[in-house]
Design an enzyme around this catalytic site. Structure first.
Site, PDB file in Angstrom:
ATOM      1  N   SER A 176       0.762  -1.162  -0.020  1.00 37.03           N
ATOM      2  CA  SER A 176      -0.067   0.049   0.212  1.00 37.03           C
ATOM      3  C   SER A 176       1.030   1.259   0.015  1.00 37.03           C
ATOM      4  CB  SER A 176      -0.801  -0.135   1.218  1.00 37.03           C
ATOM      5  OG  SER A 176      -1.761  -0.946   1.383  1.00 37.03           O
ATOM      6  N   SER A 200      -5.635   0.843  -2.497  1.00 30.99           N
ATOM      7  CA  SER A 200      -4.426   0.635  -1.768  1.00 30.99           C
ATOM      8  C   SER A 200      -3.474   1.608  -1.591  1.00 30.99           C
ATOM      9  CB  SER A 200      -3.556  -0.550  -2.810  1.00 30.99           C
ATOM     10  OG  SER A 200      -4.231  -1.741  -2.632  1.00 30.99           O
ATOM     11  N   THR A 201      -4.007   2.965  -2.263  1.00 31.00           N
ATOM     12  CA  THR A 201      -3.281   4.127  -2.514  1.00 31.00           C
ATOM     13  C   THR A 201      -4.079   5.201  -1.869  1.00 31.00           C
ATOM     14  OG1 THR A 201      -3.643   4.352  -4.805  1.00 31.00           O
ATOM     15  CG2 THR A 201      -1.759   3.269  -4.097  1.00 31.00           C
ATOM     16  N   LYS A 225      -5.019   6.410   1.097  1.00 35.15           N
ATOM     17  CA  LYS A 225      -4.907   5.993   2.516  1.00 35.15           C
ATOM     18  C   LYS A 225      -4.146   7.262   3.269  1.00 35.15           C
ATOM     19  CE  LYS A 225      -4.889   1.351   2.017  1.00 35.15           C
ATOM     20  NZ  LYS A 225      -4.719  -0.241   2.493  1.00 35.15           N
ATOM     21  N   CYS A 277      -5.152  -0.726   8.762  1.00 34.41           N
ATOM     22  CA  CYS A 277      -4.507  -1.152   7.370  1.00 34.41           C
ATOM     23  C   CYS A 277      -3.051  -1.909   7.980  1.00 34.41           C
ATOM     24  CB  CYS A 277      -3.945   0.054   6.290  1.00 34.41           C
ATOM     25  SG  CYS A 277      -3.004  -0.344   5.114  1.00 34.41           S
ATOM     26  N   ASN A 295      -0.881  -3.327   5.863  1.00 36.88           N
ATOM     27  CA  ASN A 295       0.289  -2.938   5.164  1.00 36.88           C
ATOM     28  C   ASN A 295       0.995  -1.874   5.624  1.00 36.88           C
ATOM     29  OD1 ASN A 295       0.797  -4.968   2.594  1.00 36.88           O
ATOM     30  ND2 ASN A 295      -1.512  -4.364   2.470  1.00 36.88           N
ATOM     31  N   SER A 314     -11.228  -5.095  -1.607  1.00 37.82           N
ATOM     32  CA  SER A 314     -11.129  -4.015  -0.800  1.00 37.82           C
ATOM     33  C   SER A 314     -11.926  -2.739  -1.309  1.00 37.82           C
ATOM     34  CB  SER A 314      -9.586  -3.720  -0.514  1.00 37.82           C
ATOM     35  OG  SER A 314      -9.636  -2.533   0.348  1.00 37.82           O
ATOM     36  N   HIS A 351      -8.388  -6.861  -4.723  1.00 36.42           N
ATOM     37  CA  HIS A 351      -7.194  -6.254  -4.473  1.00 36.42           C
ATOM     38  C   HIS A 351      -5.826  -6.755  -5.158  1.00 36.42           C
ATOM     39  CE1 HIS A 351      -3.654  -5.153  -1.815  1.00 36.42           C
ATOM     40  NE2 HIS A 351      -4.376  -4.272  -1.323  1.00 36.42           N
ATOM     41  N   MET A 382      -4.307  -7.389   1.251  1.00 37.26           N
ATOM     42  CA  MET A 382      -4.340  -6.432   2.585  1.00 37.26           C
ATOM     43  C   MET A 382      -3.703  -7.175   3.864  1.00 37.26           C
ATOM     44  SD  MET A 382      -7.510  -6.763   0.768  1.00 37.26           S
ATOM     45  CE  MET A 382      -8.833  -7.248   1.669  1.00 37.26           C
TER      46      MET A 382
END
Length: 397
Positions: free
Chosen positions: A21, A69-70, A72, A106, A108, A310, A315, A319
């Site tokens: 992530s 994933s990005t 955040k 999260c 990651n 997700s 994903h 995750m």
């Protein structure tokens, strides 16, 4: 008269890659005073930083990269709980809607928390060795859990480069070992580790039917179903699912009805404003496949296949919190995850995901006829991509 527009304000921030992530990290005291407490101002700032809400779905005018994933944000502060080194608060920022979901962790980005805390003076220098590992106890404020991170140190500074390879991340980096202590829910929300009291339930989903499911609160609330029961084989890659609107709608329906059964929401209508949790994943026995990178994953190298969604999309890897749920469920006999892995008692599994494989371990014991997981373990890596300031228009909040 010409229109006078507001200027921009600068907020110190660090842009990190943590696990598979990416996120924007802030020290709590660096945020504008009004955003140092939960509320509308904080959410508006984080939305603007990431470039949301964006009806185009691209986050062009922000730091987000148009994927769950990005998109955040992380806020780090001094510890609020004794015997901890730092507090970690995570916000999953919606891409196309104006809200930030604070309901989960999260896993990651957890890998970057200790390094950020060291680099930003939140860790006592006496605790940081000249060489070796700095052990940092993290209080995960979203889920009220303890995570222990072992951060590699070289010459008194965080070591980021190395030879540890993580599928889903292009380049190797230094290995960071994470321990998620007592990862199962303690009853504050949605009940215990198995909120229904069963390791397998019949989940009735209108339009789909009755699905065998394992619903677990560990790492993050997760609903596991068998791939074969929903028309998949378990080797699917992102485009196989994300390019199919009907498939995405099916998974969201499963997620909504599972969330109600887990006690996380009272009505399926609430699922739309709680996108980060629970997760939905589908499992299958091992078989060979080609990962998204072109790498061949052999059946003999894995214990099972897992694919997880997700924020409404499959994903690209896995995750971190869902990996904790996988490891925990695999350690408990009779769950769908455990059965897909062969049904034996085990303390670790290696599972295949769209980008490759991941190993996760968990220590489960039977106490008073109830399964208890003491901790889950996995390795990740983290690296600073950019540091300095982010800017937002002064009228953002």
């Amino acid at each position: 008269m010409s229109t006078v527009f507001p200027g921009q304000i600068k907020i110190p921030a660090t842009y990190y890659r943590g696990g598979t992530s990416k996120g924007v990290f802030f020290k709590l005291t660096d945020l504008p005073e009004v955003a140092q407490k939960p509320g509308e101002a904080r959410d508006k700032i984080l939305l603007r930083v990431l470039g949301s809400p964006d009806p185009y779905g691209k986050q062009i005018d922000g730091m987000g990269n148009a994927s769950s994933s990005t998109s955040k944000a992380v806020i780090i502060s001094k510890p609020s709980v004794p015997d901890h080194d730092v507090d970690y608060l995570f916000g999953q920022v919606s891409i196309d809607k104006p809200f930030v979901d604070w309901s989960g962790n999260c896993g990651n980005l957890t890998s970057a928390v200790g390094a950020f805390a060291i680099n930003n003076g939140l860790i006592d220098k006496a605790k940081i060795p000249d060489n070796g590992f700095c052990t940092i106890r993290i209080w995960q404020a979203n889920i009220q859990k303890t995570i222990v991170a072992h951060i590699p140190i070289t010459n008194g500074e965080v070591q980021e480069t190395g030879d540890f390879e993580l599928d889903g991340v292009t380049f190797p980096a230094a290995e960071i070992q994470l321990e998620f202590l007592d990862p199962a829910d303690d009853g504050e929300e949605g009940g215990a580790m198995f909120p229904t009291g069963n390791v397998v339930d019949d989940l009735e989903v209108p339009g789909i039917g009755i699905l065998k499911s394992t619903m677990i609160n560990a790492g993050i609330p997760t609903i596991f179903v068998n791939a074969a029961d929903i028309g998949y084989v378990g080797t699917e890659l992102q485009d196989d699912i994300n390019s199919d609107p009907k498939a995405l709608e099916k998974f969201e329906t499963i997620r909504a009805y599972g969330a109600v059964k887990m006690g996380l929401i009272a009505d399926i209508s609430e699922a739309a404003t709680r996108q980060h949790t629970p997760k939905v994943a589908f499992v299958a026995p091992p078989q060979s496949y080609q990962a998204s990178s072109g790498k061949q994953v052999e059946k003999e190298s894995i214990d099972l296949l897992v694919r997880a969604l997700s924020m409404g999309k499959l994903h690209h890897a896995m995750m971190g919190t869902a990996a904790v749920a996988i490891g925990t469920a695999a350690a408990i006999p009779g769950t769908l995850v455990n059965l897909a892995a062969g049904g034996d008692e085990r303390e670790a599994v290696r599972f295949g995901h769209p980008s490759g494989t991941l190993r996760v371990g968990a220590q489960a014991v039977l106490e008073n006829n109830q399964w208890v997981v003491k901790k889950a373990m996995m390795s990740r890596s983290a690296r600073i991509l950019m540091e300095g300031w982010v800017r937002v228009p002064a009228d953002t909040f």
